[in-house]
Motif scaffolding. Structure first.
Motif, PDB file in Angstrom:
ATOM      1  N   ILE A 124       0.856  -1.174   0.000  1.00  0.00           N
ATOM      2  CA  ILE A 124       0.000   0.000   0.000  1.00  0.00           C
ATOM      3  C   ILE A 124       0.900   1.233   0.000  1.00  0.00           C
ATOM      4  O   ILE A 124       0.562   2.262  -0.542  1.00  0.00           O
ATOM      5  N   LEU A 125       2.055   1.105   0.622  1.00  0.00           N
ATOM      6  CA  LEU A 125       3.005   2.200   0.748  1.00  0.00           C
ATOM      7  C   LEU A 125       4.274   1.903  -0.039  1.00  0.00           C
ATOM      8  O   LEU A 125       4.535   0.767  -0.399  1.00  0.00           O
ATOM      9  N   SER A 126       5.054   2.950  -0.267  1.00  0.00           N
ATOM     10  CA  SER A 126       6.391   2.760  -0.825  1.00  0.00           C
ATOM     11  C   SER A 126       7.310   3.741  -0.132  1.00  0.00           C
ATOM     12  O   SER A 126       6.865   4.734   0.438  1.00  0.00           O
ATOM     13  N   GLY A 127       8.591   3.478  -0.176  1.00  0.00           N
ATOM     14  CA  GLY A 127       9.516   4.401   0.464  1.00  0.00           C
ATOM     15  C   GLY A 127      10.890   3.806   0.639  1.00  0.00           C
ATOM     16  O   GLY A 127      11.110   2.622   0.384  1.00  0.00           O
ATOM     17  N   ALA A 128      11.806   4.650   1.063  1.00  0.00           N
ATOM     18  CA  ALA A 128      13.193   4.240   1.284  1.00  0.00           C
ATOM     19  C   ALA A 128      13.380   3.783   2.728  1.00  0.00           C
ATOM     20  O   ALA A 128      12.469   3.860   3.546  1.00  0.00           O
ATOM     21  N   THR A 129      14.585   3.301   3.031  1.00  0.00           N
ATOM     22  CA  THR A 129      14.876   2.872   4.399  1.00  0.00           C
ATOM     23  C   THR A 129      14.996   4.062   5.339  1.00  0.00           C
ATOM     24  O   THR A 129      14.802   3.923   6.543  1.00  0.00           O
ATOM     25  N   ASN A 130      15.336   5.236   4.778  1.00  0.00           N
ATOM     26  CA  ASN A 130      15.546   6.452   5.576  1.00  0.00           C
ATOM     27  C   ASN A 130      16.639   6.259   6.630  1.00  0.00           C
ATOM     28  O   ASN A 130      16.567   6.823   7.722  1.00  0.00           O
TER      29      ASN A 130
END
Length: 222
Positions: free
Chosen positions: A105-111
């Motif tokens: 549902i989400l996407s993103g980097a490890t941050n």
């Protein structure tokens, strides 16, 4: 008093007419026009850049997929299915109640920063796995040969592409696992390598899903 009521009624009527016109133009005609142009000129992109195999939609050229073996009893992390070309690590997507790997549902980097202990461990483990998995009889992968994207997830965690270098170090393993010659598999990689966009934007890349579909077809023929 009558003039005030009349003016108010006139303004309300003008406002309602403007609302109706703008609703029709911006809410109906404009979306229909944009949709029509998109479907007419860029139907593939407008429909999600779908990729089909055997008449079925199997994914999008814009979103990566995992190629793993089914989970074994008691196993939390699936093992990669080494007969397929593997994409980038999926650490950027993480795993939680709303988002599990590519079931997302989400996407993103490890941050995580470059000196983060978890990130350093992930990279070291990923490099060791790449070396181990792709070293086969007569061919050994050196740690220095492992490209950066083979051990790091992308900013979105959804990158569908790998570099030709990462595809190349997987060729021997894929050939051995599928009973193909190295030359056959390398030719497949070459045929599915795209150059820089417009000749100067980005880097050469290989779409993993498209490559694996072609690999499946080659295995079927063989």
């Amino acid at each position: 008093m009558n003039n005030s009521v009349t003016n108010t009624a006139r303004l309300l009527g003008a406002g309602l007419r403007a609302l109706l016109v703008l609703t029709v133009v911006c809410g109906v005609l404009y979306p229909l026009a944009v949709t029509g142009v998109a479907q007419g000129l860029f139907s593939g992109k407008a429909n999600g850049s779908e990729i089909t195999a055997d008449g079925k939609v199997v994914g999008s050229s814009l979103i990566g997929q995992a190629y793993n073996l089914p989970l074994k009893k008691g196993q939390e992390t699936p093992e990669p299915d080494l007969k397929w070309f593997q994409g980038r690590p999926q650490n950027g997507l993480g795993a939680n109640s709303v988002n599990t790997r590519y079931k997302l549902i989400l996407s993103g980097a490890t941050n995580r920063s470059g000196d983060n202990a978890d990130l350093i461990t992930w990279v070291k483990d990923a490099k060791a796995a790449v070396v181990k998995d792709n070293s086969v009889t007569g061919y050994t992968v050196k740690p220095a040969d492992v490209p950066a994207e083979a051990v790091t997830s992308s900013g979105s965690g959804l990158d569908p592409d790998i570099s030709p270098d990462y595809a190349d170090i997987q060729v021997h393993r894929v050939a051995e696992r599928n009973g193909l010659s190295v030359a056959q598999v390398r030719k497949l990689v070459d045929e599915h390598t795209d150059g820089r966009t417009l000749g100067f934007i980005g880097e050469p890349r290989v779409n993993v899903l498209e490559l694996n579909i072609a690999l499946e077809g080659l295995v079927a023929k063989s």
